[in-house]
Scaffold this motif. Structure first.
Motif, PDB file in Angstrom:
ATOM      1  N   PRO B  10       0.817  -1.213   0.000  1.00 50.27           N
ATOM      2  CA  PRO B  10       0.000   0.000   0.000  1.00 50.27           C
ATOM      3  C   PRO B  10       0.855   1.269   0.000  1.00 50.27           C
ATOM      4  CG  PRO B  10       0.093  -0.916   2.207  1.00 50.27           C
ATOM      5  CD  PRO B  10       0.839  -1.874   1.306  1.00 50.27           C
ATOM      6  N   VAL B  11       0.243   2.342  -0.467  1.00 49.67           N
ATOM      7  CA  VAL B  11       0.891   3.641  -0.493  1.00 49.67           C
ATOM      8  C   VAL B  11       0.161   4.555   0.488  1.00 49.67           C
ATOM      9  CG1 VAL B  11       1.371   5.672  -1.898  1.00 49.67           C
ATOM     10  CG2 VAL B  11       1.619   3.383  -2.896  1.00 49.67           C
ATOM     11  N   THR B  12       0.913   5.179   1.365  1.00 49.76           N
ATOM     12  CA  THR B  12       0.337   6.110   2.339  1.00 49.76           C
ATOM     13  C   THR B  12       0.987   7.474   2.153  1.00 49.76           C
ATOM     14  OG1 THR B  12      -0.038   4.324   3.927  1.00 49.76           O
ATOM     15  CG2 THR B  12      -0.115   6.577   4.762  1.00 49.76           C
ATOM     16  N   LEU B  13       0.154   8.472   1.972  1.00 49.44           N
ATOM     17  CA  LEU B  13       0.645   9.840   1.766  1.00 49.44           C
ATOM     18  C   LEU B  13      -0.112  10.804   2.672  1.00 49.44           C
ATOM     19  CD1 LEU B  13       0.742   9.968  -2.141  1.00 49.44           C
ATOM     20  CD2 LEU B  13       2.715   9.774  -0.614  1.00 49.44           C
ATOM     21  N   SER B  14       0.497  11.932   2.900  1.00 49.01           N
ATOM     22  CA  SER B  14      -0.183  13.009   3.624  1.00 49.01           C
ATOM     23  C   SER B  14      -1.014  13.824   2.641  1.00 49.01           C
ATOM     24  CB  SER B  14       0.831  13.913   4.316  1.00 49.01           C
ATOM     25  OG  SER B  14       1.543  13.190   5.289  1.00 49.01           O
ATOM     26  N   GLU B  15      -2.076  14.422   3.149  1.00 47.82           N
ATOM     27  CA  GLU B  15      -2.907  15.281   2.313  1.00 47.82           C
ATOM     28  C   GLU B  15      -2.054  16.364   1.655  1.00 47.82           C
ATOM     29  OE1 GLU B  15      -6.159  16.909   4.551  1.00 47.82           O
ATOM     30  OE2 GLU B  15      -7.530  16.670   2.856  1.00 47.82           O
ATOM     31  N   GLU B  16      -2.370  16.675   0.398  1.00 44.58           N
ATOM     32  CA  GLU B  16      -1.685  17.664  -0.431  1.00 44.58           C
ATOM     33  C   GLU B  16      -0.342  17.177  -0.977  1.00 44.58           C
ATOM     34  OE1 GLU B  16      -1.575  21.472   1.463  1.00 44.58           O
ATOM     35  OE2 GLU B  16      -3.736  21.570   1.722  1.00 44.58           O
ATOM     36  N   ALA B  17       0.035  15.959  -0.718  1.00 43.65           N
ATOM     37  CA  ALA B  17       1.278  15.420  -1.279  1.00 43.65           C
ATOM     38  C   ALA B  17       1.082  15.113  -2.761  1.00 43.65           C
ATOM     39  CB  ALA B  17       1.694  14.159  -0.533  1.00 43.65           C
ATOM     40  N   PHE B  18       2.202  14.931  -3.460  1.00 38.57           N
ATOM     41  CA  PHE B  18       2.195  14.549  -4.878  1.00 38.57           C
ATOM     42  C   PHE B  18       2.137  13.024  -4.978  1.00 38.57           C
ATOM     43  CE2 PHE B  18       2.905  15.470  -9.297  1.00 38.57           C
ATOM     44  CZ  PHE B  18       3.515  14.331  -9.797  1.00 38.57           C
ATOM     45  N   LEU B  19       1.298  12.558  -5.896  1.00 41.57           N
ATOM     46  CA  LEU B  19       1.100  11.120  -6.056  1.00 41.57           C
ATOM     47  C   LEU B  19       1.613  10.635  -7.402  1.00 41.57           C
ATOM     48  CD1 LEU B  19      -0.321   8.345  -5.365  1.00 41.57           C
ATOM     49  CD2 LEU B  19      -2.308   9.267  -6.586  1.00 41.57           C
ATOM     50  N   ASP B  54       1.051   8.861 -26.741  1.00 42.85           N
ATOM     51  CA  ASP B  54       1.184  10.283 -26.413  1.00 42.85           C
ATOM     52  C   ASP B  54      -0.123  10.935 -25.979  1.00 42.85           C
ATOM     53  OD1 ASP B  54       3.514  10.548 -29.123  1.00 42.85           O
ATOM     54  OD2 ASP B  54       3.924  10.213 -27.004  1.00 42.85           O
ATOM     55  N   ASP B  55      -1.220  10.195 -25.984  1.00 41.47           N
ATOM     56  CA  ASP B  55      -2.474  10.712 -25.428  1.00 41.47           C
ATOM     57  C   ASP B  55      -2.303  10.923 -23.940  1.00 41.47           C
ATOM     58  OD1 ASP B  55      -5.329   9.196 -27.166  1.00 41.47           O
ATOM     59  OD2 ASP B  55      -4.010  10.879 -27.660  1.00 41.47           O
ATOM     60  N   LYS B  56      -2.917  11.975 -23.430  1.00 45.26           N
ATOM     61  CA  LYS B  56      -2.952  12.188 -21.983  1.00 45.26           C
ATOM     62  C   LYS B  56      -4.397  12.102 -21.534  1.00 45.26           C
ATOM     63  CE  LYS B  56      -0.508  15.371 -19.748  1.00 45.26           C
ATOM     64  NZ  LYS B  56      -0.048  16.690 -19.222  1.00 45.26           N
ATOM     65  N   GLY B  57      -4.662  11.183 -20.603  1.00 49.58           N
ATOM     66  CA  GLY B  57      -5.977  11.113 -19.984  1.00 49.58           C
ATOM     67  C   GLY B  57      -5.975  11.930 -18.703  1.00 49.58           C
ATOM     68  N   SER B  58      -7.098  12.584 -18.407  1.00 50.18           N
ATOM     69  CA  SER B  58      -7.155  13.372 -17.174  1.00 50.18           C
ATOM     70  C   SER B  58      -8.573  13.418 -16.654  1.00 50.18           C
ATOM     71  CB  SER B  58      -6.631  14.791 -17.409  1.00 50.18           C
ATOM     72  OG  SER B  58      -7.424  15.451 -18.361  1.00 50.18           O
ATOM     73  N   ASN B  59      -8.680  13.474 -15.318  1.00 53.23           N
ATOM     74  CA  ASN B  59      -9.987  13.531 -14.678  1.00 53.23           C
ATOM     75  C   ASN B  59      -9.778  13.786 -13.194  1.00 53.23           C
ATOM     76  OD1 ASN B  59     -12.791  13.320 -14.297  1.00 53.23           O
ATOM     77  ND2 ASN B  59     -12.694  11.116 -13.999  1.00 53.23           N
ATOM     78  N   LYS B  60     -10.551  14.686 -12.621  1.00 55.14           N
ATOM     79  CA  LYS B  60     -10.539  14.951 -11.177  1.00 55.14           C
ATOM     80  C   LYS B  60      -9.138  15.258 -10.656  1.00 55.14           C
ATOM     81  CE  LYS B  60     -14.452  11.858 -10.335  1.00 55.14           C
ATOM     82  NZ  LYS B  60     -14.958  10.688  -9.583  1.00 55.14           N
ATOM     83  N   GLY B  61      -8.304  15.884 -11.460  1.00 57.77           N
ATOM     84  CA  GLY B  61      -6.954  16.238 -11.047  1.00 57.77           C
ATOM     85  C   GLY B  61      -5.928  15.152 -11.289  1.00 57.77           C
ATOM     86  N   PHE B  62      -6.363  13.981 -11.674  1.00 54.16           N
ATOM     87  CA  PHE B  62      -5.459  12.882 -12.012  1.00 54.16           C
ATOM     88  C   PHE B  62      -5.085  12.962 -13.488  1.00 54.16           C
ATOM     89  CE2 PHE B  62      -5.580  10.210  -8.240  1.00 54.16           C
ATOM     90  CZ  PHE B  62      -6.756  10.582  -7.617  1.00 54.16           C
ATOM     91  N   GLU B  63      -3.859  12.548 -13.785  1.00 55.40           N
ATOM     92  CA  GLU B  63      -3.394  12.525 -15.166  1.00 55.40           C
ATOM     93  C   GLU B  63      -2.558  11.281 -15.409  1.00 55.40           C
ATOM     94  OE1 GLU B  63      -2.740  17.263 -16.242  1.00 55.40           O
ATOM     95  OE2 GLU B  63      -1.023  15.980 -15.784  1.00 55.40           O
ATOM     96  N   LEU B  75       0.137   6.977 -13.231  1.00 55.92           N
ATOM     97  CA  LEU B  75      -0.920   7.862 -12.722  1.00 55.92           C
ATOM     98  C   LEU B  75      -0.301   8.910 -11.806  1.00 55.92           C
ATOM     99  CD1 LEU B  75      -4.034   8.321 -12.553  1.00 55.92           C
ATOM    100  CD2 LEU B  75      -3.967   6.929 -10.469  1.00 55.92           C
ATOM    101  N   GLU B  76      -0.694  10.187 -11.985  1.00 61.11           N
ATOM    102  CA  GLU B  76      -0.156  11.274 -11.164  1.00 61.11           C
ATOM    103  C   GLU B  76      -1.281  12.204 -10.731  1.00 61.11           C
ATOM    104  OE1 GLU B  76       4.316  11.787 -13.056  1.00 61.11           O
ATOM    105  OE2 GLU B  76       2.721  13.162 -13.681  1.00 61.11           O
ATOM    106  N   LYS B  77      -1.053  12.793  -9.550  1.00 61.74           N
ATOM    107  CA  LYS B  77      -1.926  13.858  -9.076  1.00 61.74           C
ATOM    108  C   LYS B  77      -1.080  14.810  -8.252  1.00 61.74           C
ATOM    109  CE  LYS B  77      -6.335  15.014  -6.932  1.00 61.74           C
ATOM    110  NZ  LYS B  77      -7.546  14.575  -6.210  1.00 61.74           N
ATOM    111  N   GLY B  78      -1.278  16.079  -8.471  1.00 62.67           N
ATOM    112  CA  GLY B  78      -0.417  17.072  -7.838  1.00 62.67           C
ATOM    113  C   GLY B  78      -0.655  17.265  -6.356  1.00 62.67           C
ATOM    114  N   SER B  79      -1.898  17.093  -5.897  1.00 61.71           N
ATOM    115  CA  SER B  79      -2.216  17.360  -4.497  1.00 61.71           C
ATOM    116  C   SER B  79      -3.373  16.450  -4.092  1.00 61.71           C
ATOM    117  CB  SER B  79      -2.600  18.833  -4.322  1.00 61.71           C
ATOM    118  OG  SER B  79      -3.001  19.100  -2.983  1.00 61.71           O
ATOM    119  N   VAL B  80      -3.053  15.398  -3.365  1.00 62.90           N
ATOM    120  CA  VAL B  80      -4.081  14.400  -3.048  1.00 62.90           C
ATOM    121  C   VAL B  80      -4.920  14.842  -1.849  1.00 62.90           C
ATOM    122  CG1 VAL B  80      -2.856  12.447  -4.042  1.00 62.90           C
ATOM    123  CG2 VAL B  80      -2.420  13.079  -1.650  1.00 62.90           C
ATOM    124  N   GLN B  81      -6.123  14.305  -1.807  1.00 64.41           N
ATOM    125  CA  GLN B  81      -7.059  14.587  -0.719  1.00 64.41           C
ATOM    126  C   GLN B  81      -7.434  13.277  -0.025  1.00 64.41           C
ATOM    127  OE1 GLN B  81      -7.754  17.859  -0.161  1.00 64.41           O
ATOM    128  NE2 GLN B  81      -6.289  18.159  -1.854  1.00 64.41           N
TER     129      GLN B  81
END
Lengths: 112, 113
Positions: B10-19, B54-63, B75-81
Motif C-alpha cells: 500500500p501507499v500512504t501519503l499526507s494530504e496535499e502530497a504529490f502522487l 502520447d495521449d494524456k488522460g485526465s480527470n478529477k486532477g489525475f493525469e 498515474l499522477e496527481k499534484g495534491s491528493v485529498q
C-alpha cells in the motif's frame, strides 16, 4: 442515467450448490463482460457477451457459464460450487467495443 | 500475452502530497490504457483513459500519459485529498480485438489528514 445493476449484492452458498447472478447493463449497452475479483488472483476476466453471443472467454472451468438475453441483460451461473469460488463478481457493460466499460457494484459470493 | 505491472502497495501519503502510481504493460497488439478506481464496497469506476501513444488522460486532477516508448501509463496527481483513498487499477484492452480488460494487481492508496 441508471448504471450497471447487479443482483443480488450478497450471497451465501454451500459447497456443491449452484448459483445464478444477474446483471442489467446501462440502457443501450449491448456488450456485457464478467470478472472475478479475489485477494489472491486479483481481477480476472470470465467472459463477454454481445447481442446474445459469447464473444470471448477467460480461463475458467466449465462450471462457470453465462448467457445474455435479447434485452442485453446477462446472467452467469456457477455449478458445483467450491470454496475457491468465494469472490466478488463484477459485471461491466459498454456500448461498443471501442467504448470504455462501466462496472456495477458487484455480487459478493461466499461459499461455506 | 498481455500483462500489466503495477506499483506494489500500500501507499500512504499526507494530504496535499504529490502522487505517482507506476504502471507498465506488455501487449501483443495495439492497446488502449485505463485507470480504474475502487472505493470500499463498490465496483470499479473509470478514472481516465488513453487510446493511442502520447495521449494524456485526465480527470478529477489525475493525469496519465500513454508512453509507447517506455510502455508505461503512470498515474499522477499534484495534491491528493483524503477522499482519494481507494484502490487504483491500471488496465489495458487491445484495440480492434475484444472487450477483455487485463488488469494490474491494484495499488491501495491511503491519504492521511
Amino acid at each position: 442515467k441508471a448504471g450497471v445493476t447487479q443482483t443480488p449484492r450478497y450471497l451465501i452458498k454451500t459447497r456443491g450448490q449452484q448459483v445464478t447472478l444477474s446483471c442489467s447493463p446501462i440502457s443501450g449497452h449491448r456488450s456485457v463482460s464478467w470478472y472475478q475479483q479475489t485477494p489472491g488472483q486479483g481481477l480476472q476476466f470470465l467472459f463477454e457477451y454481445f447481442s446474445e453471443t459469447q464473444r470471448n472467454k477467460g480461463n475458467f472451468p466449465g462450471r462457470f457459464s453465462g448467457r445474455q438475453f435479447s434485452n442485453s441483460r446477462s446472467e452467469m451461473n456457477v455449478s458445483t460450487l467450491e470454496l475457491g469460488d468465494s469472490a466478488l463478481y463484477l459485471c461491466a457493460s459498454s456500448m461498443t467495443a471501442d467504448q470504455p466499460q462501466h462496472f456495477g457494484d458487484g455480487t459478493r459470493l461466499s461459499i461455506l | 500475452g498481455n500483462s500489466v505491472t503495477q506499483m506494489e502497495g500500500p501507499v500512504t501519503l499526507s494530504e496535499e502530497a504529490f502522487l505517482t502510481i507506476n504502471c507498465t504493460y506488455t501487449a501483443t497488439g495495439y492497446p488502449s490504457l485505463f485507470w480504474y478506481v475502487q472505493y470500499p464496497g463498490e465496483g470499479l469506476q473509470l478514472l481516465l483513459k488513453a487510446t493511442k501513444a502520447d495521449d494524456k488522460g485526465s480527470n478529477k486532477g489525475f493525469e496519465a500519459t500513454y508512453r509507447k516508448e517506455t510502455t508505461s501509463f503512470h498515474l499522477e496527481k499534484g495534491s491528493v485529498q483524503v477522499s482519494d483513498s481507494a484502490v487504483y487499477f491500471c488496465a489495458l484492452r487491445i484495440n480492434f480485438g475484444n472487450e477483455k480488460l487485463t488488469f494490474g494487481t491494484g495499488t491501495r492508496l491511503t491519504i492521511i489528514p
